[in-house]
Write an enzyme that holds these catalytic residues in place. Structure first.
Site, PDB file in Angstrom:
ATOM      1  N   HIS A  57       0.838  -1.206   0.000  1.00 25.47           N
ATOM      2  CA  HIS A  57       0.000   0.000   0.000  1.00 25.47           C
ATOM      3  C   HIS A  57       0.874   1.258   0.000  1.00 25.47           C
ATOM      4  CE1 HIS A  57      -3.644   2.340   1.477  1.00 25.47           C
ATOM      5  NE2 HIS A  57      -2.657   3.148   1.828  1.00 25.47           N
ATOM      6  N   GLU A  58       1.841   1.286   0.912  1.00 25.38           N
ATOM      7  CA  GLU A  58       2.706   2.461   1.013  1.00 25.38           C
ATOM      8  C   GLU A  58       3.682   2.540  -0.162  1.00 25.38           C
ATOM      9  OE1 GLU A  58       1.741   4.519   2.971  1.00 25.38           O
ATOM     10  OE2 GLU A  58       0.559   3.310   4.366  1.00 25.38           O
ATOM     11  N   HIS A  61       1.992   4.294  -3.022  1.00 21.86           N
ATOM     12  CA  HIS A  61       2.047   5.754  -2.863  1.00 21.86           C
ATOM     13  C   HIS A  61       3.411   6.282  -3.305  1.00 21.86           C
ATOM     14  CE1 HIS A  61      -1.764   6.291  -0.887  1.00 21.86           C
ATOM     15  NE2 HIS A  61      -1.443   5.607   0.190  1.00 21.86           N
TER      16      HIS A  61
END
Length: 265
Positions: A57-58, A61
């Site tokens: 998820h990170e 980003h």
């Protein structure tokens, strides 16, 4: 920056590889019923797989920010998938795992620091924020694939329950992160399109958005509506409420297991 330094910044962290190894070993233990306590094996498998999804998820980003103009991302260690490199380890790893244990809710928190001044264009800012929860959507599709492809023949019941619960975490994470609440990715998607004065007024509330959402979910009425929606999505993907229930029941190995979940529903 040299090619060698760029390569080192993007080298996968041994920490992430270790977490992946734990997920693989415990997943095998769940599949084969090797462990004397299937609940403990399910707990370790789901938790490690959940942390892997947090890292991805990170990473989404960070990778999107890099391609959008923030070349400082690599030096911060965000491209190594190392959860220890995040700016807020408490929000990124500890709280999301606690949320799962306490309420069976997947809720990643903001972690990577992006130098927004380096990025030009509102669409790029929105895409950076959307990249994280879109990763949870992709993870959910992968977890649910055996169900909606009707490929469950030979899959042990405990592994199926664990996969169903992991899918539930990914669906809840995607839905909650897309909420336009300050501090969550959904707000990051719409923020570039708001006026400067509105953004200034909302900014002080950003650190509390995550806790505010979690507190709302403790209200029975809100919790019921939310999980009815989650269950409807999972049913559409071939996962029954009984399967996610049994997965969560096994996950909480410290409690007495429900006898209903000792056999396939």
């Amino acid at each position: 920056m040299t090619t060698a330094s760029r390569t080192s910044e993007q080298r996968i962290s041994p920490v992430f590889l270790g977490i992946t190894a734990i997920a693989a070993v415990t997943g095998w233990a769940v599949w084969t019923d090797f462990a004397s306590s299937p609940g403990l094996a399910v707990f370790l498998f789901v938790t490690s797989a959940w942390v892997i999804s947090l890292c991805l998820h990170e990473y989404a980003h960070a990778r999107t920010a890099l391609h959008s103009g923030d070349i400082s991302i690599g030096a911060k260690g965000y491209l190594s998938l190392n959860p220890l490199a995040y700016t807020h380890a408490l929000l990124s790893i500890v709280l999301p795992v606690l949320f799962v244990i306490m309420g069976g809710i997947g809720l990643p928190g903001g972690a990577v620091f992006i130098e927004r001044g380096r990025i030009q264009g509102r669409w790029k800012h929105s895409l950076i924020s959307a990249a994280g929860p879109l990763t949870n959507v992709l993870f959910a599709i992968v977890c649910t694939a055996p169900f909606w492809l009707d490929a469950l023949d030979g899959v042990p019941a405990h592994f199926r329950f664990a996969l169903a619960f992991l899918a539930l975490l990914q669906v809840t994470a995607a839905i909650l992160n897309f909420l336009p609440v300050p501090g969550l990715d959904g707000y990051g998607v719409v923020e570039p399109w708001l006026s400067y004065s509105v953004r200034r007024q909302v900014e002080p509330f950003a650190p509390f958005g995550l806790l505010f959402v979690f507190a709302l979910l403790w209200l029975p009425a809100v919790n019921g509506v939310f999980f009815d929606m989650v269950d409807a999505i999972l049913r559409g993907l071939g996962i029954s409420e009984a399967e996610t229930y049994c997965g969560y029941d096994l996950f909480r190995f410290w409690r007495e297991a429900d006898s209903y979940c000792s056999v396939s529903p």
